[in-house]
Design a protein around this motif. Structure first.
Motif, PDB file in Angstrom:
ATOM      1  N   ALA A  19       0.818  -1.221   0.000  1.00 52.32           N
ATOM      2  CA  ALA A  19       0.000   0.000   0.000  1.00 52.32           C
ATOM      3  C   ALA A  19       0.852   1.272   0.000  1.00 52.32           C
ATOM      4  CB  ALA A  19      -0.975  -0.010   1.171  1.00 52.32           C
ATOM      5  N   PRO A  20       1.884   1.371   0.856  1.00 51.80           N
ATOM      6  CA  PRO A  20       2.722   2.582   0.808  1.00 51.80           C
ATOM      7  C   PRO A  20       3.458   2.736  -0.521  1.00 51.80           C
ATOM      8  CG  PRO A  20       3.057   1.401   2.870  1.00 51.80           C
ATOM      9  CD  PRO A  20       2.290   0.493   1.982  1.00 51.80           C
ATOM     10  N   ARG A  21       3.918   1.638  -1.103  1.00 46.95           N
ATOM     11  CA  ARG A  21       4.631   1.716  -2.374  1.00 46.95           C
ATOM     12  C   ARG A  21       3.709   2.178  -3.502  1.00 46.95           C
ATOM     13  NH1 ARG A  21       7.487  -1.919   0.637  1.00 46.95           N
ATOM     14  NH2 ARG A  21       9.723  -2.168   0.166  1.00 46.95           N
ATOM     15  N   ILE A  22       2.500   1.670  -3.512  1.00 46.68           N
ATOM     16  CA  ILE A  22       1.538   2.073  -4.546  1.00 46.68           C
ATOM     17  C   ILE A  22       1.168   3.543  -4.391  1.00 46.68           C
ATOM     18  CG2 ILE A  22      -0.807   1.692  -5.390  1.00 46.68           C
ATOM     19  CD1 ILE A  22      -0.412  -1.290  -4.660  1.00 46.68           C
ATOM     20  N   GLU A  23       1.026   4.001  -3.146  1.00 43.40           N
ATOM     21  CA  GLU A  23       0.697   5.406  -2.906  1.00 43.40           C
ATOM     22  C   GLU A  23       1.870   6.315  -3.271  1.00 43.40           C
ATOM     23  OE1 GLU A  23      -1.665   8.728  -1.659  1.00 43.40           O
ATOM     24  OE2 GLU A  23      -2.020   6.737  -2.480  1.00 43.40           O
ATOM     25  N   VAL A  24       3.088   5.912  -2.955  1.00 41.67           N
ATOM     26  CA  VAL A  24       4.260   6.694  -3.346  1.00 41.67           C
ATOM     27  C   VAL A  24       4.366   6.753  -4.873  1.00 41.67           C
ATOM     28  CG1 VAL A  24       6.788   6.679  -3.390  1.00 41.67           C
ATOM     29  CG2 VAL A  24       5.583   6.367  -1.229  1.00 41.67           C
ATOM     30  N   ASN A  25       4.027   5.671  -5.527  1.00 44.09           N
ATOM     31  CA  ASN A  25       4.027   5.674  -6.986  1.00 44.09           C
ATOM     32  C   ASN A  25       3.040   6.711  -7.524  1.00 44.09           C
ATOM     33  OD1 ASN A  25       4.827   4.296  -9.621  1.00 44.09           O
ATOM     34  ND2 ASN A  25       2.605   4.001  -9.672  1.00 44.09           N
ATOM     35  N   ARG A  26       1.870   6.790  -6.887  1.00 41.94           N
ATOM     36  CA  ARG A  26       0.837   7.736  -7.323  1.00 41.94           C
ATOM     37  C   ARG A  26       1.232   9.179  -7.050  1.00 41.94           C
ATOM     38  NH1 ARG A  26      -3.601  10.624  -5.637  1.00 41.94           N
ATOM     39  NH2 ARG A  26      -3.136  10.246  -3.434  1.00 41.94           N
ATOM     40  N   THR A  27       1.791   9.425  -5.871  1.00 42.88           N
ATOM     41  CA  THR A  27       2.027  10.808  -5.444  1.00 42.88           C
ATOM     42  C   THR A  27       3.425  11.318  -5.769  1.00 42.88           C
ATOM     43  OG1 THR A  27       2.682  10.053  -3.234  1.00 42.88           O
ATOM     44  CG2 THR A  27       0.349  10.586  -3.572  1.00 42.88           C
ATOM     45  N   VAL A  28       4.383  10.420  -5.986  1.00 44.41           N
ATOM     46  CA  VAL A  28       5.762  10.841  -6.228  1.00 44.41           C
ATOM     47  C   VAL A  28       6.281  10.372  -7.593  1.00 44.41           C
ATOM     48  CG1 VAL A  28       8.155  10.747  -5.419  1.00 44.41           C
ATOM     49  CG2 VAL A  28       6.274  10.867  -3.753  1.00 44.41           C
ATOM     50  N   SER A  29       6.248   9.069  -7.831  1.00 43.47           N
ATOM     51  CA  SER A  29       6.888   8.523  -9.033  1.00 43.47           C
ATOM     52  C   SER A  29       6.253   9.048 -10.309  1.00 43.47           C
ATOM     53  CB  SER A  29       6.827   6.994  -9.013  1.00 43.47           C
ATOM     54  OG  SER A  29       7.480   6.467  -7.882  1.00 43.47           O
ATOM     55  N   ILE A  30       4.931   9.015 -10.382  1.00 38.56           N
ATOM     56  CA  ILE A  30       4.254   9.467 -11.603  1.00 38.56           C
ATOM     57  C   ILE A  30       4.468  10.963 -11.837  1.00 38.56           C
ATOM     58  CG2 ILE A  30       1.973   9.805 -12.648  1.00 38.56           C
ATOM     59  CD1 ILE A  30       1.201   7.057 -11.500  1.00 38.56           C
ATOM     60  N   PRO A  31       4.230  11.834 -10.837  1.00 36.85           N
ATOM     61  CA  PRO A  31       4.520  13.261 -11.067  1.00 36.85           C
ATOM     62  C   PRO A  31       5.987  13.521 -11.391  1.00 36.85           C
ATOM     63  CG  PRO A  31       3.132  12.987  -9.127  1.00 36.85           C
ATOM     64  CD  PRO A  31       3.592  11.620  -9.524  1.00 36.85           C
ATOM     65  N   ALA A  51       8.124  11.516 -12.882  1.00 39.30           N
ATOM     66  CA  ALA A  51       8.408  11.068 -14.247  1.00 39.30           C
ATOM     67  C   ALA A  51       7.837  12.040 -15.276  1.00 39.30           C
ATOM     68  CB  ALA A  51       7.846   9.668 -14.454  1.00 39.30           C
ATOM     69  N   PHE A  52       6.664  12.565 -15.013  1.00 35.96           N
ATOM     70  CA  PHE A  52       6.102  13.564 -15.923  1.00 35.96           C
ATOM     71  C   PHE A  52       6.982  14.823 -15.959  1.00 35.96           C
ATOM     72  CE2 PHE A  52       1.574  11.753 -15.878  1.00 35.96           C
ATOM     73  CZ  PHE A  52       1.651  11.353 -17.204  1.00 35.96           C
ATOM     74  N   ARG A  53       7.482  15.233 -14.805  1.00 33.06           N
ATOM     75  CA  ARG A  53       8.374  16.411 -14.779  1.00 33.06           C
ATOM     76  C   ARG A  53       9.639  16.155 -15.594  1.00 33.06           C
ATOM     77  NH1 ARG A  53       6.596  16.732  -9.325  1.00 33.06           N
ATOM     78  NH2 ARG A  53       8.464  15.613  -8.610  1.00 33.06           N
ATOM     79  N   GLN A  54      10.138  14.943 -15.518  1.00 39.10           N
ATOM     80  CA  GLN A  54      11.320  14.599 -16.308  1.00 39.10           C
ATOM     81  C   GLN A  54      11.011  14.643 -17.803  1.00 39.10           C
ATOM     82  OE1 GLN A  54      14.386  14.229 -15.420  1.00 39.10           O
ATOM     83  NE2 GLN A  54      14.295  13.963 -13.205  1.00 39.10           N
ATOM     84  N   CYS A  55       9.793  14.235 -18.170  1.00 36.61           N
ATOM     85  CA  CYS A  55       9.389  14.316 -19.574  1.00 36.61           C
ATOM     86  C   CYS A  55       9.341  15.770 -20.039  1.00 36.61           C
ATOM     87  CB  CYS A  55       8.022  13.663 -19.777  1.00 36.61           C
ATOM     88  SG  CYS A  55       8.047  11.858 -19.756  1.00 36.61           S
ATOM     89  N   GLU A  56       8.879  16.634 -19.155  1.00 36.20           N
ATOM     90  CA  GLU A  56       8.853  18.066 -19.481  1.00 36.20           C
ATOM     91  C   GLU A  56      10.272  18.609 -19.636  1.00 36.20           C
ATOM     92  OE1 GLU A  56       6.723  19.828 -16.274  1.00 36.20           O
ATOM     93  OE2 GLU A  56       4.786  18.971 -16.831  1.00 36.20           O
ATOM     94  N   LYS A  72       4.070   5.240 -21.288  1.00 38.39           N
ATOM     95  CA  LYS A  72       4.117   4.385 -20.096  1.00 38.39           C
ATOM     96  C   LYS A  72       3.572   5.105 -18.873  1.00 38.39           C
ATOM     97  CE  LYS A  72       8.368   2.165 -21.725  1.00 38.39           C
ATOM     98  NZ  LYS A  72       9.823   2.088 -21.501  1.00 38.39           N
ATOM     99  N   ILE A  73       3.944   6.373 -18.725  1.00 36.73           N
ATOM    100  CA  ILE A  73       3.497   7.109 -17.538  1.00 36.73           C
ATOM    101  C   ILE A  73       2.004   7.386 -17.613  1.00 36.73           C
ATOM    102  CG2 ILE A  73       3.967   9.086 -16.037  1.00 36.73           C
ATOM    103  CD1 ILE A  73       6.669   9.347 -17.642  1.00 36.73           C
ATOM    104  N   ILE A  74       1.491   7.651 -18.808  1.00 41.27           N
ATOM    105  CA  ILE A  74       0.035   7.801 -18.974  1.00 41.27           C
ATOM    106  C   ILE A  74      -0.677   6.530 -18.558  1.00 41.27           C
ATOM    107  CG2 ILE A  74      -1.799   7.998 -20.706  1.00 41.27           C
ATOM    108  CD1 ILE A  74       0.026   9.929 -22.242  1.00 41.27           C
TER     109      ILE A  74
END
Length: 508
Positions: free
Chosen positions: A48-60, A62-67, A99-101
């Motif tokens: 649960a913590p890993r999935i939440e960190v993925n939602r709140t940290v990893s995905i944003p 990765a999107f910032r890196q794409c920018e 992938k991030i989408i």
């Protein structure tokens, strides 16, 4: 740790037929299907913590890196929205946003976030603008990036290893995820338009191009597109790419690196680039299941046996060599020089999940679990914003995670995978419920004759005690199939002596 069998505690208020999931159901009329991850709410202290960190940290992140690294600019440039030069070093950079989408869509399906929803809409608008009128979509080709000519040549579809079809495959997977999560067709329509072009340009007709996909994933993507649209031509196209592997038509040189050195039906040893191999055989499994092609399924069973008994790291990682990011000879499993790409472990999970769905055999989930808990999650930090590309089993201290890579396939892959972990926990077949992974959770499972609420309480993997509370909507009888992990006995890896315990016949 005590035996899983001894420590399994059940609190069940219904009549249940128990069995372990080692049966073979490939020829069954009733398919085994995943319980949708949207019906599985993870509550434990591990996932649960890993999935939440993925939602709140990893995905944003990765999107910032794409920018920052021009991934979105390339789409805007191809769409005529900005002027400038194409950025990045690889023709497959387009797949990073895809992938991030996909991962963000999975997250939206579980926990709606209006800001993320709107952000995805803006990114999809850029992608749609970049698509050429006939459906073609690879930005470095549209932008005529001469720096990358060594990859794609001078015109579309010129070189097999251009990754154009790889881009398409990730587009399809992202599009299906976004459509299923939001009901919006914006990205799905882009994917369908591209897939229609692929079906027009590739195939058995003499006027079409005759080559395998190069870097596989379009096979899986087309299978998903077929399931959503029910348009048979997408499944036929996936099967065509599988069948074209190893033919050597249109002057294509056969190459073990891409697993097309011989037809899949003749292959017995797993060779070449590890990620390509995992994606290819996952696609073959999809095609075999959807077409009921037993010959292809038996072929990938042979290849899987070779992988699991001779080329699998104890972590579930695959691909021992940095050179070619792939497999060495049998039993080459060095620790310090191990490559074990994060994406390869993810591909190993995909492949094993499909093998389980085809057979109901728990050995595939045993390998899936080993890769999941070791080979995959080692690829991302607990903070969620740093990643390993390769995962050696020992280091002199020089190996550190990084926030991004020039070849950034792994960070994006982690974001889409972590969001979907709950879908690997349960499966159903008619009136049977498979419990494959032991994770604290609350789930709603639809069986043929009833809907069951299933609650797991466990500290797994830190403790083997598992309590299951099963609450059907009505009084009913059904089969509950519990996986007894092979490692609880004397087999670290099922059906193999590749690894053994120092002390055999261990006391429980």
């Amino acid at each position: 740790m005590k035996s899983m069998l001894q420590k399994l505690v059940l609190a069940i208020g219904v009549v249940v037929a128990f069995s372990s999931c080692h049966s073979t159901s490939y020829h069954s009329d009733e398919p085994i299907v995943e319980v949708p991850f949207t019906e599985v709410h993870v509550t434990d202290h591990f996932w649960a913590p890993r999935i939440e960190v993925n939602r709140t940290v990893s995905i944003p992140s990765a999107f910032r890196q794409c920018e920052a690294n021009g991934r979105f600019d390339n789409f805007a440039l191809a769409g005529g929205l900005i002027k400038g030069e194409h950025k990045g070093d690889f023709p497959f950079d387009d797949t990073d946003p895809y992938k991030i989408i996909e991962g963000a869509s999975y997250s939206l399906a579980v926990k709606y976030d209006p800001n993320l929803d709107a952000y995805l809409d803006s990114v999809i608008t850029l992608i749609g603008a970049a698509q050429e009128p006939d459906g073609y979509l690879t930005t470095c080709v549209t932008n005529k990036c001469e720096r990358l000519n060594r990859w794609w040549g001078t015109h579309r579809w010129e070189k097999l290893n251009s990754h154009e079809l790889y881009n398409s495959g990730h587009l399809y997977e992202a599009a299906v995820a976004h459509y299923q999560a939001t009901g919006k067709r914006s990205l799905l329509d882009v994917a369908i338009k591209n897939a229609d072009l692929v079906c027009k340009d590739f195939g058995p007709d003499e006027r079409q191009k005759h080559v395998p996909s190069g870097h596989p994933i379009i096979e899986m993507g087309l299978a998903k597109l077929y399931k959503v649209t029910e348009d048979r031509k997408y499944l036929d196209m996936a099967k065509y790419f599988v069948e074209e592997t190893g033919r050597g038509t249109d002057g294509h040189r056969l190459n073990a690196y891409s697993q097309d050195h011989m037809p899949i039906l003749q292959q017995e040893e797993i060779v070449g680039h590890a990620v390509r191999a995992g994606y290819l055989y996952s696609g073959v499994a999809d095609v075999a299941a959807l077409t009921k092609d037993t010959a292809y399924f038996h072929a990938i069973c042979r290849i899987w046996d070779n992988m699991a008994t001779k080329k699998l790291y104890i972590t579930g990682g695959i691909g021992s060599r940095a050179q070619g990011e792939g497999f060495g000879p049998e039993y080459e499993l060095h620790n310090h020089s191990a490559y074990c790409e994060t994406c390869a472990s993810i591909a190993n999970v995909y492949w094993n999940q499909r093998m389980f769905l085809a057979t109901g055999d728990a050995k595939y989930v045993d390998v899936l679990e080993r890769a999941l808990y070791n080979g995959v999650i080692s690829g991302v930090s607990l903070s969620g914003d740093k990643f390993f590309y390769d995962n050696p089993l020992e280091s002199m201290g020089q190996h550190e995670r990084a926030p991004w890579f020039g070849c950034a396939c792994c960070p994006g892959n982690v974001t889409r995978f972590m969001a979907s972990v709950p879908k690997y926990m349960y499966a159903t077949q008619g009136n049977s419920l498979y419990v494959n992974l032991y994770v604290g959770s609350e789930s709603r499972v639809a069986l043929a004759n009833d809907t069951v609420t299933l609650v797991q309480n466990t500290e797994y993997p830190w403790d083997g005690l598992v309590k299951l509370t099963v609450s059907p909507r009505k009084a009913s009888s059904f089969s509950l199939k519990l996986r007894i992990p092979s490692w609880t006995g004397n087999e670290p890896v099922p059906g193999s002596d590749l690894y053994t315990y120092i002390k055999r016949d261990r006391e429980p």
